[in-house]
Design a protein around this motif. Structure first.
Motif, PDB file in Angstrom:
ATOM      1  N   UNK A 213       0.833  -1.195   0.000  1.00 57.37           N
ATOM      2  CA  UNK A 213       0.000   0.000   0.000  1.00 57.37           C
ATOM      3  C   UNK A 213       0.873   1.251   0.000  1.00 57.37           C
ATOM      4  N   UNK A 214       0.652   2.119  -0.975  1.00 57.17           N
ATOM      5  CA  UNK A 214       1.475   3.310  -1.176  1.00 57.17           C
ATOM      6  C   UNK A 214       0.702   4.535  -0.707  1.00 57.17           C
ATOM      7  N   UNK A 215       1.380   5.389   0.062  1.00 53.89           N
ATOM      8  CA  UNK A 215       0.753   6.632   0.512  1.00 53.89           C
ATOM      9  C   UNK A 215       1.779   7.755   0.451  1.00 53.89           C
ATOM     10  N   UNK A 216       1.352   8.959   0.705  1.00 53.43           N
ATOM     11  CA  UNK A 216       2.192  10.170   0.748  1.00 53.43           C
ATOM     12  C   UNK A 216       3.122  10.274  -0.459  1.00 53.43           C
ATOM     13  N   UNK A 217       2.528  10.158  -1.653  1.00 53.90           N
ATOM     14  CA  UNK A 217       3.339  10.195  -2.876  1.00 53.90           C
ATOM     15  C   UNK A 217       3.683  11.622  -3.266  1.00 53.90           C
ATOM     16  N   UNK A 218       4.938  11.842  -3.555  1.00 54.63           N
ATOM     17  CA  UNK A 218       5.390  13.110  -4.123  1.00 54.63           C
ATOM     18  C   UNK A 218       6.310  12.758  -5.279  1.00 54.63           C
ATOM     19  N   UNK A 219       5.811  12.932  -6.492  1.00 54.09           N
ATOM     20  CA  UNK A 219       6.492  12.391  -7.667  1.00 54.09           C
ATOM     21  C   UNK A 219       6.990  13.485  -8.588  1.00 54.09           C
ATOM     22  N   UNK A 220       8.158  13.263  -9.160  1.00 50.93           N
ATOM     23  CA  UNK A 220       8.623  14.105 -10.258  1.00 50.93           C
ATOM     24  C   UNK A 220       9.024  13.178 -11.398  1.00 50.93           C
ATOM     25  N   UNK A 221       8.453  13.400 -12.571  1.00 52.44           N
ATOM     26  CA  UNK A 221       8.836  12.647 -13.769  1.00 52.44           C
ATOM     27  C   UNK A 221       9.230  13.688 -14.801  1.00 52.44           C
ATOM     28  N   UNK A 222      10.483  13.767 -15.109  1.00 53.66           N
ATOM     29  CA  UNK A 222      10.970  14.766 -16.048  1.00 53.66           C
ATOM     30  C   UNK A 222      11.450  14.092 -17.325  1.00 53.66           C
ATOM     31  N   UNK A 223      11.045  14.636 -18.463  1.00 62.58           N
ATOM     32  CA  UNK A 223      11.522  14.150 -19.751  1.00 62.58           C
ATOM     33  C   UNK A 223      11.241  12.656 -19.915  1.00 62.58           C
ATOM     34  N   UNK A 224       9.999  12.356 -20.226  1.00 62.32           N
ATOM     35  CA  UNK A 224       9.580  10.958 -20.319  1.00 62.32           C
ATOM     36  C   UNK A 224      10.413  10.188 -21.335  1.00 62.32           C
ATOM     37  N   UNK A 225      10.767  10.839 -22.453  1.00 63.85           N
ATOM     38  CA  UNK A 225      11.544  10.128 -23.466  1.00 63.85           C
ATOM     39  C   UNK A 225      12.917   9.733 -22.928  1.00 63.85           C
ATOM     40  N   UNK A 227      13.357   9.390 -19.639  1.00 60.47           N
ATOM     41  CA  UNK A 227      13.021   8.478 -18.572  1.00 60.47           C
ATOM     42  C   UNK A 227      13.619   8.842 -17.225  1.00 60.47           C
ATOM     43  N   UNK A 228      13.034   9.821 -16.530  1.00 62.63           N
ATOM     44  CA  UNK A 228      13.490  10.118 -15.174  1.00 62.63           C
ATOM     45  C   UNK A 228      12.284  10.129 -14.239  1.00 62.63           C
ATOM     46  N   UNK A 229      12.423   9.423 -13.133  1.00 59.18           N
ATOM     47  CA  UNK A 229      11.392   9.390 -12.113  1.00 59.18           C
ATOM     48  C   UNK A 229      12.050   9.585 -10.758  1.00 59.18           C
ATOM     49  N   UNK A 230      11.499  10.477  -9.953  1.00 57.57           N
ATOM     50  CA  UNK A 230      11.928  10.615  -8.565  1.00 57.57           C
ATOM     51  C   UNK A 230      10.686  10.702  -7.708  1.00 57.57           C
ATOM     52  N   UNK A 231      10.627   9.897  -6.667  1.00 55.46           N
ATOM     53  CA  UNK A 231       9.425   9.848  -5.844  1.00 55.46           C
ATOM     54  C   UNK A 231       9.780   9.686  -4.374  1.00 55.46           C
ATOM     55  N   UNK A 232       9.091  10.425  -3.547  1.00 54.51           N
ATOM     56  CA  UNK A 232       9.083  10.198  -2.109  1.00 54.51           C
ATOM     57  C   UNK A 232       7.732   9.586  -1.794  1.00 54.51           C
ATOM     58  N   UNK A 241      12.511   6.764  -0.674  1.00 51.64           N
ATOM     59  CA  UNK A 241      12.928   7.721  -1.703  1.00 51.64           C
ATOM     60  C   UNK A 241      13.479   6.896  -2.859  1.00 51.64           C
ATOM     61  N   UNK A 242      12.896   7.078  -4.034  1.00 47.18           N
ATOM     62  CA  UNK A 242      13.244   6.259  -5.190  1.00 47.18           C
ATOM     63  C   UNK A 242      13.608   7.152  -6.364  1.00 47.18           C
ATOM     64  N   UNK A 243      14.763   6.884  -6.979  1.00 48.87           N
ATOM     65  CA  UNK A 243      15.228   7.634  -8.149  1.00 48.87           C
ATOM     66  C   UNK A 243      15.556   6.657  -9.273  1.00 48.87           C
ATOM     67  N   UNK A 244      15.007   6.905 -10.456  1.00 55.71           N
ATOM     68  CA  UNK A 244      15.380   6.189 -11.686  1.00 55.71           C
ATOM     69  C   UNK A 244      15.700   7.235 -12.738  1.00 55.71           C
ATOM     70  N   UNK A 245      16.818   7.093 -13.417  1.00 53.37           N
ATOM     71  CA  UNK A 245      17.208   8.080 -14.420  1.00 53.37           C
ATOM     72  C   UNK A 245      17.859   7.375 -15.602  1.00 53.37           C
ATOM     73  N   UNK A 246      17.284   7.556 -16.791  1.00 52.87           N
ATOM     74  CA  UNK A 246      17.812   6.920 -17.989  1.00 52.87           C
ATOM     75  C   UNK A 246      18.773   7.774 -18.782  1.00 52.87           C
ATOM     76  N   UNK A 247      19.130   8.957 -18.234  1.00 50.28           N
ATOM     77  CA  UNK A 247      20.103   9.835 -18.908  1.00 50.28           C
ATOM     78  C   UNK A 247      21.100  10.354 -17.882  1.00 50.28           C
ATOM     79  N   UNK A 248      21.863   9.455 -17.310  1.00 49.90           N
ATOM     80  CA  UNK A 248      22.778   9.845 -16.242  1.00 49.90           C
ATOM     81  C   UNK A 248      23.948   8.879 -16.184  1.00 49.90           C
TER      82      UNK A 248
END
Length: 335
Positions: A213-225, A227-232, A241-248
């Protein structure tokens, strides 16, 4: 499954691969080291690739299936219908997994499906339903669950030395390039959240005893092509705290903060090294090398389950796949 004499009693599991790309080459190389397993068939869209694959892994040409005219459908269907195949390693693009997993299960073929097995909880439920209805094994190939490091980490946390988990952080960064080919960064197939992030989500679900069960989501998804996702977020009441970045620049680690110290796992998708820091200043390095390679554990486990007539993995269950999909669904809802 295909016909075999009763005295055979599935001592040897005959595997076929759907998709003859790079990851299937790695699978096939590892499978050669697994007792009681043999690769007997392959299917793909490109005849030259399938022919090369069959030569590389000594597969009879009659069991090499290729189809260029209909996105591989005829080839994949032919492999699933092959009576000499007991189990299928499904390594097609993410968006094709559910369709072909369901077809294979309906045909009585056990399925080891490359991660992410599904793109939604709904897909996970449909696969689980067919797997149970037909009495055929389905297992997601979440390989970090079958590495020796997972056992070491779980044992350490269960021992109580570090106390309870208070927070988790995952960081996964990789440069896919400016113009990635194929599906890995296709937003419709989940982009890096699915390609990379599913490994981290798999850890969350595993470490938190199946919480989803997921709560208190604070998400940033920048430049979908790119592929960057950062979420608390909070999963099962634990801050993440989760970070995924396809251009790094490459980085991959999972940090588990506990009451009496922390545990940092390097290369969370294929871990062999971890560092423990205790609150009293002590440190510990955990070395847990692969047995053969990072594919071997999951292939060996799946093969043994099939040989024993088991319908579900106790390590990566149908419910675990469903819960992981539930977490990612919740993240995507916030985008």
């Amino acid at each position: 499954m295909g016909h075999r004499d009763s005295c055979d009693d599935l001592r040897e599991v005959r595997w076929g691969v759907l998709g003859a790309g790079h990851i299937s080459h790695r699978f096939a190389s590892s499978l050669k080291e697994v007792d009681g397993a043999r690769l007997v068939a392959a299917a793909g869209r490109t005849p030259a690739h399938v022919e090369e694959f069959c030569r590389a892994f000594s597969i009879d040409a009659a069991h090499g299936h290729a189809s260029v005219d209909n996105n591989g459908d005829a080839a994949y269907g032919a492999l699933i219908a092959d009576p000499d195949v007991d189990a299928i390693y499904l390594a097609l693009p993410h968006g094709m997994h559910t369709r072909w997993a369901c077809r294979a299960l309906r045909a009585g073929k056990a399925v080891l499906c490359e991660k992410p097995a599904v793109l939604s909880e709904e897909e996970a439920l449909s696969i689980a339903s067919i797997s149970r209805e037909r009495g055929v094994l389905f297992m997601e190939a979440m390989k970090n669950r079958f590495c020796p490091m997972r056992t070491r980490v779980k044992d350490l946390l269960t021992s109580g030395e570090l106390g309870r988990i208070v927070s988790i952080e995952s960081v996964q960064k990789l440069d896919y390039g400016e113009s990635p080919s194929g599906y890995l960064l296709d937003p419709l197939q989940g982009g890096c959240l699915y390609d990379m992030g599913c490994y981290a989500v798999g850890w969350f679900e595993d470490l938190l005893a199946g919480a989803c069960e997921v709560s208190s989501r604070e998400v940033r998804w920048r430049d979908v092509s790119g592929g960057r996702v950062e979420i608390h977020m909070s999963v099962g009441g634990i801050p993440i705290h989760m970070v995924c970045d396809g251009k790094a620049t490459y980085e991959s680690r999972l940090t588990i903060a506990c009451e009496r110290g922390s545990l940092e796992i390097e290369r969370l998708h294929r871990p062999e090294l971890a560092h423990v820091k205790y609150s009293d200043g002590r440190t510990l390095e955990i070395n847990a090398p692969f047995e053969v390679d990072d594919f071997y554990g999951e292939i060996q486990h799946a093969t043994q389950l099939i040989q024993a007539g088991k319908l579900e993995s106790p390590i990566m269950s149908l419910a675990a796949t469903q819960r992981c999909a539930h977490i990612i669904d919740a993240i995507r809802l916030a985008l």
